[in-house]
Design a protein around this motif. Sequence first.
Motif, PDB file in Angstrom:
ATOM      1  N   HIS A  51       0.870  -1.340  -0.117  1.00 53.20           N
ATOM      2  CA  HIS A  51       0.018  -0.236   0.010  1.00 53.20           C
ATOM      3  C   HIS A  51       0.815   1.158   0.093  1.00 53.20           C
ATOM      4  CE1 HIS A  51      -2.749  -3.096   1.536  1.00 53.20           C
ATOM      5  NE2 HIS A  51      -3.730  -2.541   0.896  1.00 53.20           N
ATOM      6  N   MET A  52       2.143   1.304  -0.580  1.00 51.42           N
ATOM      7  CA  MET A  52       3.096   2.348  -0.747  1.00 51.42           C
ATOM      8  C   MET A  52       2.132   3.513  -1.606  1.00 51.42           C
ATOM      9  SD  MET A  52       6.841   2.539  -2.011  1.00 51.42           S
ATOM     10  CE  MET A  52       7.328   1.090  -0.754  1.00 51.42           C
ATOM     11  N   GLU A  53       2.333   4.726  -1.088  1.00 51.29           N
ATOM     12  CA  GLU A  53       1.862   5.762  -1.796  1.00 51.29           C
ATOM     13  C   GLU A  53       2.716   5.725  -3.249  1.00 51.29           C
ATOM     14  OE1 GLU A  53      -0.459   7.968  -1.311  1.00 51.29           O
ATOM     15  OE2 GLU A  53      -1.190   6.737   0.441  1.00 51.29           O
ATOM     16  N   PRO A  54       1.907   6.213  -4.348  1.00 49.32           N
ATOM     17  CA  PRO A  54       2.500   6.520  -5.505  1.00 49.32           C
ATOM     18  C   PRO A  54       3.925   7.244  -5.606  1.00 49.32           C
ATOM     19  CG  PRO A  54       0.117   6.339  -5.867  1.00 49.32           C
ATOM     20  CD  PRO A  54       0.582   6.423  -4.338  1.00 49.32           C
ATOM     21  N   LEU A  55       3.634   8.544  -4.972  1.00 44.29           N
ATOM     22  CA  LEU A  55       4.747   9.415  -4.775  1.00 44.29           C
ATOM     23  C   LEU A  55       5.870   8.863  -4.280  1.00 44.29           C
ATOM     24  CD1 LEU A  55       3.065  12.855  -4.265  1.00 44.29           C
ATOM     25  CD2 LEU A  55       4.403  12.306  -6.276  1.00 44.29           C
ATOM     26  N   GLN A  56       5.799   8.186  -3.062  1.00 43.73           N
ATOM     27  CA  GLN A  56       7.022   7.624  -2.443  1.00 43.73           C
ATOM     28  C   GLN A  56       7.483   6.782  -3.214  1.00 43.73           C
ATOM     29  OE1 GLN A  56       5.821   5.837   1.160  1.00 43.73           O
ATOM     30  NE2 GLN A  56       7.920   4.921   1.600  1.00 43.73           N
ATOM     31  N   GLU A  57       6.935   5.707  -3.918  1.00 43.36           N
ATOM     32  CA  GLU A  57       7.348   4.456  -4.926  1.00 43.36           C
ATOM     33  C   GLU A  57       8.105   5.290  -5.870  1.00 43.36           C
ATOM     34  OE1 GLU A  57       5.874   0.831  -7.221  1.00 43.36           O
ATOM     35  OE2 GLU A  57       4.402   1.848  -6.097  1.00 43.36           O
ATOM     36  N   VAL A  67      15.276  -4.879  -3.556  1.00 48.74           N
ATOM     37  CA  VAL A  67      14.384  -4.520  -4.118  1.00 48.74           C
ATOM     38  C   VAL A  67      13.073  -5.402  -4.139  1.00 48.74           C
ATOM     39  CG1 VAL A  67      13.599  -4.758  -6.903  1.00 48.74           C
ATOM     40  CG2 VAL A  67      15.558  -3.347  -6.323  1.00 48.74           C
ATOM     41  N   HIS A  68      13.380  -6.634  -3.878  1.00 47.68           N
ATOM     42  CA  HIS A  68      12.193  -7.652  -4.028  1.00 47.68           C
ATOM     43  C   HIS A  68      11.609  -7.811  -2.531  1.00 47.68           C
ATOM     44  CE1 HIS A  68      14.258  -9.342  -7.357  1.00 47.68           C
ATOM     45  NE2 HIS A  68      13.022  -9.878  -7.613  1.00 47.68           N
ATOM     46  N   THR A  69      12.105  -6.789  -1.629  1.00 52.48           N
ATOM     47  CA  THR A  69      11.354  -6.838  -0.197  1.00 52.48           C
ATOM     48  C   THR A  69      10.792  -5.403   0.123  1.00 52.48           C
ATOM     49  OG1 THR A  69      13.639  -6.228   0.901  1.00 52.48           O
ATOM     50  CG2 THR A  69      12.859  -8.644   0.868  1.00 52.48           C
ATOM     51  N   ARG A  70      11.225  -4.358  -0.802  1.00 55.81           N
ATOM     52  CA  ARG A  70      10.583  -3.144  -0.517  1.00 55.81           C
ATOM     53  C   ARG A  70       9.954  -2.409  -1.661  1.00 55.81           C
ATOM     54  NH1 ARG A  70      14.794  -4.336   2.680  1.00 55.81           N
ATOM     55  NH2 ARG A  70      14.997  -3.365   4.681  1.00 55.81           N
ATOM     56  N   MET A  71       9.631  -3.167  -2.832  1.00 60.60           N
ATOM     57  CA  MET A  71       9.039  -2.469  -4.182  1.00 60.60           C
ATOM     58  C   MET A  71       7.787  -3.325  -4.005  1.00 60.60           C
ATOM     59  SD  MET A  71      11.108   0.094  -4.719  1.00 60.60           S
ATOM     60  CE  MET A  71      10.311   0.827  -5.929  1.00 60.60           C
ATOM     61  N   PRO A  72       6.684  -2.584  -4.254  1.00 62.50           N
ATOM     62  CA  PRO A  72       5.530  -3.334  -4.600  1.00 62.50           C
ATOM     63  C   PRO A  72       5.274  -4.319  -5.836  1.00 62.50           C
ATOM     64  CG  PRO A  72       4.957  -1.128  -3.973  1.00 62.50           C
ATOM     65  CD  PRO A  72       6.441  -1.192  -4.212  1.00 62.50           C
ATOM     66  N   ASP A  73       6.101  -3.505  -6.998  1.00 65.19           N
ATOM     67  CA  ASP A  73       5.866  -4.395  -8.285  1.00 65.19           C
ATOM     68  C   ASP A  73       6.666  -5.533  -8.305  1.00 65.19           C
ATOM     69  OD1 ASP A  73       4.725  -4.117 -10.645  1.00 65.19           O
ATOM     70  OD2 ASP A  73       6.737  -3.697 -11.653  1.00 65.19           O
ATOM     71  N   PHE A  74       7.603  -5.671  -7.149  1.00 64.19           N
ATOM     72  CA  PHE A  74       8.664  -6.936  -7.015  1.00 64.19           C
ATOM     73  C   PHE A  74       8.357  -7.861  -5.920  1.00 64.19           C
ATOM     74  CE2 PHE A  74      10.760  -3.967  -9.848  1.00 64.19           C
ATOM     75  CZ  PHE A  74      10.964  -4.404 -10.991  1.00 64.19           C
ATOM     76  N   GLN A  75       7.349  -7.463  -5.270  1.00 66.42           N
ATOM     77  CA  GLN A  75       7.084  -8.167  -3.903  1.00 66.42           C
ATOM     78  C   GLN A  75       6.746  -9.614  -3.980  1.00 66.42           C
ATOM     79  OE1 GLN A  75       4.126  -6.325  -1.395  1.00 66.42           O
ATOM     80  NE2 GLN A  75       5.093  -6.829   0.375  1.00 66.42           N
ATOM     81  N   ASN A  76       5.772  -9.762  -5.078  1.00 66.41           N
ATOM     82  CA  ASN A  76       5.313 -11.089  -5.030  1.00 66.41           C
ATOM     83  C   ASN A  76       5.671 -11.845  -6.413  1.00 66.41           C
ATOM     84  OD1 ASN A  76       3.640 -11.078  -2.648  1.00 66.41           O
ATOM     85  ND2 ASN A  76       2.204  -9.623  -3.625  1.00 66.41           N
ATOM     86  N   LEU A 133      -1.227   7.508 -12.074  1.00 61.20           N
ATOM     87  CA  LEU A 133      -2.010   7.641 -10.824  1.00 61.20           C
ATOM     88  C   LEU A 133      -1.792   8.787 -10.216  1.00 61.20           C
ATOM     89  CD1 LEU A 133      -1.197   3.905  -9.246  1.00 61.20           C
ATOM     90  CD2 LEU A 133      -3.113   4.753 -10.536  1.00 61.20           C
ATOM     91  N   VAL A 134      -0.198   9.473 -10.060  1.00 64.23           N
ATOM     92  CA  VAL A 134      -0.372  10.586  -9.626  1.00 64.23           C
ATOM     93  C   VAL A 134      -0.847  11.784 -10.404  1.00 64.23           C
ATOM     94  CG1 VAL A 134       1.521  12.214  -9.313  1.00 64.23           C
ATOM     95  CG2 VAL A 134       1.890  10.077  -8.771  1.00 64.23           C
ATOM     96  N   GLY A 135      -1.005  11.778 -11.839  1.00 70.70           N
ATOM     97  CA  GLY A 135      -1.536  12.542 -12.423  1.00 70.70           C
ATOM     98  C   GLY A 135      -3.118  12.617 -12.133  1.00 70.70           C
ATOM     99  N   GLU A 136      -3.708  11.394 -12.170  1.00 72.20           N
ATOM    100  CA  GLU A 136      -5.373  11.516 -11.782  1.00 72.20           C
ATOM    101  C   GLU A 136      -5.471  11.785 -10.382  1.00 72.20           C
ATOM    102  OE1 GLU A 136      -6.111   7.171 -12.225  1.00 72.20           O
ATOM    103  OE2 GLU A 136      -5.838   7.218 -14.117  1.00 72.20           O
ATOM    104  N   GLU A 137      -4.792  11.692  -9.359  1.00 70.77           N
ATOM    105  CA  GLU A 137      -4.892  12.425  -7.983  1.00 70.77           C
ATOM    106  C   GLU A 137      -4.747  13.944  -8.102  1.00 70.77           C
ATOM    107  OE1 GLU A 137      -2.106  10.651  -5.500  1.00 70.77           O
ATOM    108  OE2 GLU A 137      -2.906   8.429  -5.477  1.00 70.77           O
ATOM    109  N   GLY A 138      -3.848  14.111  -9.009  1.00 71.88           N
ATOM    110  CA  GLY A 138      -3.785  15.843  -9.151  1.00 71.88           C
ATOM    111  C   GLY A 138      -5.072  16.286  -9.781  1.00 71.88           C
ATOM    112  N   SER A 139      -5.465  15.498 -10.582  1.00 68.52           N
ATOM    113  CA  SER A 139      -6.691  16.418 -11.431  1.00 68.52           C
ATOM    114  C   SER A 139      -7.812  16.047 -10.294  1.00 68.52           C
ATOM    115  CB  SER A 139      -7.036  15.263 -12.521  1.00 68.52           C
ATOM    116  OG  SER A 139      -6.028  15.358 -13.497  1.00 68.52           O
ATOM    117  N   GLU A 140      -7.964  15.156  -9.396  1.00 58.77           N
ATOM    118  CA  GLU A 140      -9.104  15.339  -8.595  1.00 58.77           C
ATOM    119  C   GLU A 140      -9.029  16.288  -7.675  1.00 58.77           C
ATOM    120  OE1 GLU A 140      -9.082  11.133  -7.060  1.00 58.77           O
ATOM    121  OE2 GLU A 140      -9.768   9.915  -9.101  1.00 58.77           O
ATOM    122  N   LYS A 141      -7.816  16.347  -7.097  1.00 56.06           N
ATOM    123  CA  LYS A 141      -7.663  17.354  -6.049  1.00 56.06           C
ATOM    124  C   LYS A 141      -7.940  18.901  -6.893  1.00 56.06           C
ATOM    125  CE  LYS A 141      -4.128  15.194  -3.320  1.00 56.06           C
ATOM    126  NZ  LYS A 141      -2.835  15.015  -2.846  1.00 56.06           N
ATOM    127  N   ALA A 142      -7.530  18.951  -8.004  1.00 55.00           N
ATOM    128  CA  ALA A 142      -7.667  20.313  -8.596  1.00 55.00           C
ATOM    129  C   ALA A 142      -9.199  20.706  -8.835  1.00 55.00           C
ATOM    130  CB  ALA A 142      -7.119  20.234 -10.034  1.00 55.00           C
TER     131      ALA A 142
END
Length: 277
Positions: free
Chosen positions: A112-118, A186-195, A266-275
């Motif tokens: 559940h890491m935030e997109p900006l953090q990732e 990478v395999h323990t801290r990145m969502p895309d490589f976790q599983n 995802l970040v762009g969509e979040e920005g559009s929703e906030k705007a």
Amino acid sequence: MATVVQNDKSGMQQESEGILSSLLYPKSGSGMPKFPAVATIAILVIGGSFFGVYRWYQQTYSFSVGMDYFEPEFDTYWMNLLYAQLVIIALVGSVGSALVWFSRPDANDVAHMEPLQELSIYNFIFALMAAASFFIVVILAVFVEADAAWHQVTIRDTDFTPTHIGLFYMAIPLGMDAIILGWIWVHTRMPDFQNRVSIPLCLVAMAPILIMPNLGLNEWGHTFFYAEELFAAPIHWGFVTMGWGLFGMAGFILQCLARVRILTSLVGEEGSEKAAA
């Protein structure tokens, strides 16, 4: 009083973590991730200084006390260096791997890491790969070429020559440590490589190991029956497996870019929703 001291320690720890985070994962004024230029320069300076000092040591003591393995000076200046760096590299690899593994965050937090953090972490990964590419060029230019030149102008008496101690028993094992630690991280801290397992990154991690059989054949052959030291010599052909393994980095970069593309959307969509709100 104890509560005040504990709060002070907690505040100092948070401040230090904040400074480290700002160096590794910097953000712009708008909160968007930036390339960690300061951290990259620091890595290049530290790594470049280390390799520079090591190369100076080789240049200074190779021809004066490194020509004959059976001289006591060789044992003092070169074999002690060999033993020390092998112990240090083994400790860094084993202890570092354990620390990275046992300090891994909770799998649910990673998922559940935030997109900006990732995105910030991917910027740091790209910075590490950029620095690694520079060090690969340095190793090829300063250590690999030096090894070939050394054997063409001196007589190989044993497998332990000054250039071998710097190349096969320092630079390559050190790179192997870095790749293995990076693989675990990478395999323990990145969502895309976790599983899942990144096959391209596995190829990169295997690259130094792939040359080990040919390294043994090369040293045995040169010691007993094959004197030619040209790079094109058949006994050297197996060394290309390391280069082939490193080509896996291109596949890993493509995997990262595919994830970055999703995250930026995802970040762009979040920005559009906030705007809009």
